[in-house]
Design an enzyme around this catalytic site. Sequence first.
Site, PDB file in Angstrom:
ATOM      1  N   SER A 427       0.834  -1.207   0.000  1.00 40.13           N
ATOM      2  CA  SER A 427       0.000   0.000   0.000  1.00 40.13           C
ATOM      3  C   SER A 427       0.863   1.249   0.000  1.00 40.13           C
ATOM      4  O   SER A 427       0.410   2.311  -0.424  1.00 40.13           O
ATOM      5  CB  SER A 427      -0.843   0.077   1.274  1.00 40.13           C
ATOM      6  OG  SER A 427      -1.580  -1.074   1.458  1.00 40.13           O
ATOM      7  N   HIS A 448      -2.663  -3.584  -6.092  1.00 38.55           N
ATOM      8  CA  HIS A 448      -3.110  -3.126  -4.775  1.00 38.55           C
ATOM      9  C   HIS A 448      -4.590  -3.454  -4.590  1.00 38.55           C
ATOM     10  O   HIS A 448      -5.459  -2.781  -5.145  1.00 38.55           O
ATOM     11  CB  HIS A 448      -2.853  -1.615  -4.657  1.00 38.55           C
ATOM     12  CG  HIS A 448      -3.136  -1.063  -3.299  1.00 38.55           C
ATOM     13  ND1 HIS A 448      -3.585   0.217  -3.104  1.00 38.55           N
ATOM     14  CD2 HIS A 448      -3.028  -1.628  -2.069  1.00 38.55           C
ATOM     15  CE1 HIS A 448      -3.747   0.410  -1.800  1.00 38.55           C
ATOM     16  NE2 HIS A 448      -3.415  -0.683  -1.163  1.00 38.55           N
ATOM     17  N   GLU A 460      -6.011  -1.379  -7.756  1.00 39.50           N
ATOM     18  CA  GLU A 460      -5.105  -0.367  -8.306  1.00 39.50           C
ATOM     19  C   GLU A 460      -3.912  -1.109  -8.893  1.00 39.50           C
ATOM     20  O   GLU A 460      -3.221  -1.843  -8.169  1.00 39.50           O
ATOM     21  CB  GLU A 460      -4.619   0.570  -7.198  1.00 39.50           C
ATOM     22  CG  GLU A 460      -5.454   1.818  -7.042  1.00 39.50           C
ATOM     23  CD  GLU A 460      -4.894   2.756  -5.977  1.00 39.50           C
ATOM     24  OE1 GLU A 460      -4.987   3.967  -6.176  1.00 39.50           O
ATOM     25  OE2 GLU A 460      -4.382   2.287  -4.942  1.00 39.50           O
ATOM     26  N   ASN A 498      -5.261   6.228  -1.852  1.00 39.83           N
ATOM     27  CA  ASN A 498      -4.872   6.605  -0.495  1.00 39.83           C
ATOM     28  C   ASN A 498      -4.338   8.032  -0.430  1.00 39.83           C
ATOM     29  O   ASN A 498      -4.399   8.672   0.611  1.00 39.83           O
ATOM     30  CB  ASN A 498      -3.863   5.606   0.068  1.00 39.83           C
ATOM     31  CG  ASN A 498      -4.561   4.316   0.486  1.00 39.83           C
ATOM     32  OD1 ASN A 498      -5.797   4.265   0.574  1.00 39.83           O
ATOM     33  ND2 ASN A 498      -3.799   3.265   0.719  1.00 39.83           N
TER      34      ASN A 498
END
Length: 714
Positions: A427, A448, A460, A498
């Site tokens: 991440s 991801h 992702e 994120n």
Amino acid sequence: MPRIETPEAPTVSTVHSSLHRTGAGAVAVLTIDNPPVNAMSMAVRIDLLAAVWDAADNAQVQALVLIGAGGKFIPGADIREFGKPQGAGPVISGREVIAALESCPKPVIAALGVHALGGGLEIALGCHFRVATSDCKLGLPEVSIGLLPGAGGTQRLPRLVGPARALELITSGKPMTAADAQDSGVVDELVDGPLLEGALAFAQRVLTKARPLQRVSERNQRLAGTDAALFTEFRAKHAKKWRGQIAPQRIVDCIEAACTKPFAEAYAFELAAFDECKASAQRAALIHAFQAEREAARIPGLSADVQPQPIRSAAVIGAGTMGGGIAMCFANAGLPVWLLDANPESLARGRALIEKNYATSVARGSLSQAQVDRALALITGTLEYAAIGDADIVVEAAFEDLVVKKHVFQQLDAVMKPSAVLATNTSTLDIDKIANATARPAQVIGAHFFSPANVMKLLEVVRGAATSPQVIVTTMALAKTIGKTAVLSGNADGFIGNRILAVYGRECDFLLEEGATPWQVDRALQGFGFPMGLYLMRDMAGLDVGWRIRQYREQFRDKALRYSPIADRLCERGRFGQKTGAGYYRYTGRDGSPDADVERLIEEVSREMKITRRAVSDDEIVSRVLSAMANEGLKIVGEGIALREGDIDAAYVHGYGFPRHQGGPMYWAAQQGWDIIHDTVTRLHAAQGALWAPAPRLAALAEQDRQTRALIPA
Ligand code: NAD
């Protein structure tokens, strides 16, 4: 003889008619032929209506069979016509075609193969009989694009399957299998061999036995005596999930109308409800979301020679929370998968967790025991890297530690076949640093997944500096195979999702310091359509993980920028969220309630920051948080980390609970007008400084919207 050139392009019919002799009379076969998938375009409706009329008038014809070219029935409306203005030509509605089919004095048989969805199923329901191949999927998925079936679907389907089942099917939009459709009375017969032959044989039997025509609109038995409580209870059960959404609520209204009004009246009610949905802003947002998801799969600039390589087997490293879920994704798609862990106890724990998750799916009815048995048989645990060398892809989900990951990738480099895709589920770490631990960085990519990995739709796909185009397209194609929406991201801190989440959280925290409470922020966000507010979400996920990351990152933090210490203060008091019974809320089980201690803690922080608390409205919360997200989104596209704004929307809808009927943060901003976003961003930039620096493109977009607005009469 010289060829005579006509000035206009020849019109190609999308429906071909042919006459077939059977032992009981001639059958007109009407074949819908609208490549690539036989979607229901305006041309198809026009041609189909003409063909039905011709066959009805033709004295030689005893019965009609409606089939799709290549055995594929209609998958729904033609998405190429979505959002486009109606051309100047004739306009024929699905309802007119269905009226012609249903009122035809000769038996009409729909021959369904591959898919009969949306308007396609409505056409089939307008026929007198339906036969289908066993692989056919039947359903009314309109709700997913903010609509309801407007050509009688909400009226005819309940007449066959009963109102309770119709409520489930049409509000969820989920398709039925052919076997299920037969059991529930939608399909009269399943065809084993070639579909056309089966349909003709069925037509012959209908003619021989002189079976009466079954007009679905006249079949009222299953509706009679429906208890009104069915609808009240169904609405109550879904109230939270459907908050703010028009289409599912109208679908319930329409099915209720089917049970309480005569067909003609309820049919008119359905049309009015359809028009209401069609005119709504939600419908436009849902079409955007739908198109953004499709577009996200396209990568501009790649040569057509770059084709995905087949993935027939997979391996996952790390049998923890994520690894187990990722292994389930592969197994659910029918791919054999190795699950490798360094530690035998962790492997056993991982396997047990997978079994527990599957048992929950069976208990909920989302998977059958047979499906689960098949999936579990595809997952093989191992402690040995040597066992996994032949896998086509490996996804690493070991600890989030660069040293651990580098070590894992060195071992993968030693054992994996040269063509294998080497993916990491990191991440926060730099994909290039991981790739450079191998002698084949071109094969390394980020994949991801989001937690829970077997549920969340977003993947992702993170391209490193050396990742080869083929590895990218293979990973994007794999995402589709395992039912994920892939969004391509550049290799930058937080990737796409994120990075925006950090901005989203930051603004919520600042609003707490300025006068809001966690429960007010959550209420505002839920009112906008998020299934869960930020603070409830943080409490659920646990606050300690973020705290540890912040402690580590403290050394790199720019101390000149505003920073909210509220989350840290909660953690310092042992409030880690649900798991400790207290976080932003106080918990009894999973139910959080407001906590005066938290309010005092926040007020203390406001005092320290010398902020005079003020009343913050729900509208301000939504507008400020979403403006910040959109501004960050523009930066992400500007920096080349996301390919386009729609990708950010797709990521937010599928990975972060952004309400699909609001389109996504970038769509929301464009609907507000970038000039409005610009005003908010520049005002906050002046007040709060660098965190609110406008994205380089924001001013130009704002100017465009300002000019457009000036052209719209007040
Ligand atoms: P976890 O601690 O639950 O599981 C990690 C597993 O990896 C453990 O079973 C451990 O025994 C095993 N492991 C550790 N080192 C290993 C090695 N050298 N070889 C083989 N196995 C090894 O962690 P998690 O939450 O599943 O996270 C895994 C990865 O996924 C991390 O990189 C994390 O950042 C990422 N991620 C996590 C989430 C999340 O919400 N948990 C979301 C997205 C991505």
